[in-house]
Design an enzyme around this catalytic site. Structure first.
Site, PDB file in Angstrom:
ATOM      1  CG  ASP A 161       0.397 -27.814   9.266  1.00 58.20           C
ATOM      2  OD1 ASP A 161      -0.822 -27.916   9.099  1.00 58.20           O
ATOM      3  OD2 ASP A 161       1.220 -27.970   8.346  1.00 58.20           O
ATOM      4  CG  HIS A 189       0.556 -29.502   4.871  1.00 59.39           C
ATOM      5  ND1 HIS A 189       0.049 -28.760   5.909  1.00 59.39           N
ATOM      6  CD2 HIS A 189      -0.286 -29.319   3.832  1.00 59.39           C
ATOM      7  CE1 HIS A 189      -1.058 -28.149   5.504  1.00 59.39           C
ATOM      8  NE2 HIS A 189      -1.281 -28.481   4.246  1.00 59.39           N
TER       9      HIS A 189
HETATM   10  P1  NAX Z   1      -6.946 -21.944  -5.695  1.00 57.56           P
HETATM   11  O1  NAX Z   1      -7.694 -23.071  -6.308  1.00 57.56           O
HETATM   12  O2  NAX Z   1      -7.631 -20.720  -5.230  1.00 57.56           O
HETATM   13  O3  NAX Z   1      -5.804 -21.473  -6.730  1.00 57.56           O
HETATM   14  C1  NAX Z   1      -4.955 -22.366  -7.375  1.00 57.56           C
HETATM   15  C2  NAX Z   1      -4.381 -21.657  -8.571  1.00 57.56           C
HETATM   16  O4  NAX Z   1      -3.375 -22.513  -9.111  1.00 57.56           O
HETATM   17  C3  NAX Z   1      -5.406 -21.392  -9.681  1.00 57.56           C
HETATM   18  O5  NAX Z   1      -5.299 -20.040 -10.095  1.00 57.56           O
HETATM   19  C4  NAX Z   1      -4.970 -22.344 -10.791  1.00 57.56           C
HETATM   20  O6  NAX Z   1      -5.240 -21.843 -12.083  1.00 57.56           O
HETATM   21  C5  NAX Z   1      -3.471 -22.423 -10.502  1.00 57.56           C
HETATM   22  N1  NAX Z   1      -2.790 -23.551 -11.131  1.00 57.56           N
HETATM   23  C6  NAX Z   1      -3.268 -24.806 -11.346  1.00 57.56           C
HETATM   24  N2  NAX Z   1      -2.342 -25.511 -12.029  1.00 57.56           N
HETATM   25  C7  NAX Z   1      -1.282 -24.703 -12.211  1.00 57.56           C
HETATM   26  C8  NAX Z   1      -0.028 -24.855 -12.864  1.00 57.56           C
HETATM   27  N3  NAX Z   1       0.302 -25.991 -13.485  1.00 57.56           N
HETATM   28  N4  NAX Z   1       0.824 -23.802 -12.881  1.00 57.56           N
HETATM   29  C9  NAX Z   1       0.492 -22.648 -12.294  1.00 57.56           C
HETATM   30  N5  NAX Z   1      -0.676 -22.428 -11.691  1.00 57.56           N
HETATM   31  C10 NAX Z   1      -1.551 -23.450 -11.640  1.00 57.56           C
HETATM   32  O7  NAX Z   1      -6.066 -22.615  -4.531  1.00 57.56           O
HETATM   33  P2  NAX Z   1      -5.446 -21.946  -3.228  1.00 57.56           P
HETATM   34  O8  NAX Z   1      -6.482 -21.879  -2.176  1.00 57.56           O
HETATM   35  O9  NAX Z   1      -4.717 -20.717  -3.590  1.00 57.56           O
HETATM   36  O10 NAX Z   1      -4.452 -23.122  -2.763  1.00 57.56           O
HETATM   37  C11 NAX Z   1      -3.296 -23.450  -3.514  1.00 57.56           C
HETATM   38  C12 NAX Z   1      -2.664 -24.725  -2.988  1.00 57.56           C
HETATM   39  O11 NAX Z   1      -2.239 -24.556  -1.635  1.00 57.56           O
HETATM   40  C13 NAX Z   1      -3.618 -25.946  -2.963  1.00 57.56           C
HETATM   41  O12 NAX Z   1      -2.909 -27.076  -3.444  1.00 57.56           O
HETATM   42  C14 NAX Z   1      -3.897 -26.125  -1.486  1.00 57.56           C
HETATM   43  O13 NAX Z   1      -4.240 -27.458  -1.167  1.00 57.56           O
HETATM   44  C15 NAX Z   1      -2.566 -25.718  -0.891  1.00 57.56           C
HETATM   45  N6  NAX Z   1      -2.535 -25.378   0.548  1.00 57.56           N
HETATM   46  C16 NAX Z   1      -1.418 -25.705   1.237  1.00 57.56           C
HETATM   47  C17 NAX Z   1      -1.251 -25.375   2.572  1.00 57.56           C
HETATM   48  C18 NAX Z   1      -0.016 -25.735   3.311  1.00 57.56           C
HETATM   49  O14 NAX Z   1       0.023 -25.471   4.514  1.00 57.56           O
HETATM   50  N7  NAX Z   1       1.017 -26.313   2.715  1.00 57.56           N
HETATM   51  C19 NAX Z   1      -2.341 -24.696   3.316  1.00 57.56           C
HETATM   52  C20 NAX Z   1      -3.311 -23.984   2.447  1.00 57.56           C
HETATM   53  C21 NAX Z   1      -3.676 -24.704   1.164  1.00 57.56           C
HETATM   54  O15 NAX Z   1      -4.646 -25.669   1.445  1.00 57.56           O
END
Ligand code: NAX
Length: 328
Positions: A161, A189
């Site tokens: 952000d 966030h």
């Molecule tokens: P993806 O859906 O591409 O990947 C998520 C991964 O997490 C998958 O491989 C899934 O198998 C894994 N996963 C699910 N449960 C799990 C667990 N219990 N233990 C370990 N792994 C697990 O998501 P991606 O685009 O990489 O985003 C990841 C997270 O970042 C999401 O929650 C998203 O909302 C968040 N974000 C946060 C941001 C921030 O600024 N704080 C910005 C970007 C993003 O939106």
């Protein structure tokens, strides 16, 4: 020069899209320095381990000189053993028909389990960055369940952000981003975050003297608050490369220092600016190195800013109330 000992860095959500951009940059030394050898630990759920295998192969094929080992696992005891840096990226996305509060609770359980495991297995100096959403509240849950680790060793990411906001201002003023300083994000966030230009400088001059108030209120703030949704609309999936970039900078500054520059990080509230202890909120922060930081103190907050900050803190308190059963 004496060689540094290898440190273990764990990344959850290793099969996901943010991790795909993040892992090679950690491995190449962009996060902890070009002289810091690393053992990379890739953690995901069992269903995603086939994809993680592919990530491991690619990481091997990069032949990064700093990589001294790679572990891929779904087992948190193995994954968090002796880690010094942890990036909790993995979380469940919202599925069709799911309410925000259901998602909050689903993800909250993940961060409760991971917090407990970190408390048991990580090194006592471990620094944890929470990226998975809702990041602030997930950081609170993980920290609250990680006995033996100081809650100040957990933080949530608002650096994306922060950087989105800097880019908007640089574009408006037609200056390079590096001309800007003293900017910060306050709060959650989420769409209630408050990108605060009150103290921002462009080459030492107040940004507020160079932009119109209406631009700040009607364009800048909503654009930064809604940028995540705009990326999803355009790309069909959420920010990944920019999120990974922000995570690298967050961890780099937290561990190596921000050289006196203000950055934005969500950290445990300490009563500063009337935000009572008990939530993880973004503040203007100066990182002093080795996982230490200071909240920038004694800023005068005008009524407009206070109102925006209050709204975001209200949201954080509501999120906290929704997961209170998981807090220690
Ligand atoms: P993806 O859906 O591409 O990947 C998520 C991964 O997490 C998958 O491989 C899934 O198998 C894994 N996963 C699910 N449960 C799990 C667990 N219990 N233990 C370990 N792994 C697990 O998501 P991606 O685009 O990489 O985003 C990841 C997270 O970042 C999401 O929650 C998203 O909302 C968040 N974000 C946060 C941001 C921030 O600024 N704080 C910005 C970007 C993003 O939106």
């Amino acid at each position: 020069m004496q060689k540094k000992p290898v440190v273990r860095v764990a990344i959850t959500g290793a099969a996901g899209q943010i991790a795909y951009s993040l892992i090679p940059r950690i491995a190449s030394g962009e996060m902890l320095g070009k002289d810091q050898p690393v053992h990379i630990v890739l953690i995901d759920i069992p269903d995603s381990m086939k994809v993680v295998e592919g990530v491991v192969m690619e990481l091997q094929d990069c032949a990064f000189p700093l990589v001294r080992g790679i572990t891929a696992t779904s087992d948190l005891a193995e994954g968090f053993k002796d880690v010094e840096y942890t990036l909790l990226v993995g979380a469940k996305p919202r599925s069709k028909g799911m309410e925000r509060k259901d998602l909050l609770l689903e993800n909250a359980k993940i961060f409760q389990t991971q917090g407990k495991a970190l408390g048991k297995h990580a090194k006592s100096n471990n620094l944890t960055l929470v990226v998975g959403n809702p990041a602030n509240t997930n950081a609170l849950i993980a920290a609250s369940n990680a006995s033996n680790i100081d809650p100040k060793q957990f933080s949530a990411m608002t650096r994306l952000d922060h950087d989105r906001a800097l880019a908007q201002v640089a574009n408006k003023l037609k200056v390079p981003v590096r001309s800007l300083s003293k900017f910060a994000i306050w709060g959650n966030h989420s769409a209630t975050q408050y990108p605060d230009l009150s103290y921002a400088l462009v080459d030492g001059v107040q940004v507020s003297s160079k932009v119109e108030k209406t631009w700040v209120e009607s364009e800048f703030i909503p654009t930064v608050q809604q940028r995540g949704a705009a990326i999803i609309n355009a790309r069909g999936s959420s920010s990944a490369a920019s999120a990974a970039d922000a995570a690298i900078k967050h961890m780099r500054d937290w561990s190596l220092g921000s050289n006196g520059e203000w950055v934005s990080m969500a950290v445990p509230s300490d009563g500063s600016y009337g935000i009572k202890p008990g939530v993880y909120t973004s503040y203007p922060i100066v990182c002093t190195g080795n996982g230490k930081y200071e909240i920038v103190k004694d800023l005068k907050i005008d009524a407009f800013s206070q109102n925006k900050i209050d709204l975001s803190i209200k949201e954080l308190l509501e999120e906290k109330a929704g997961v209170s059963a998981l807090l220690k």
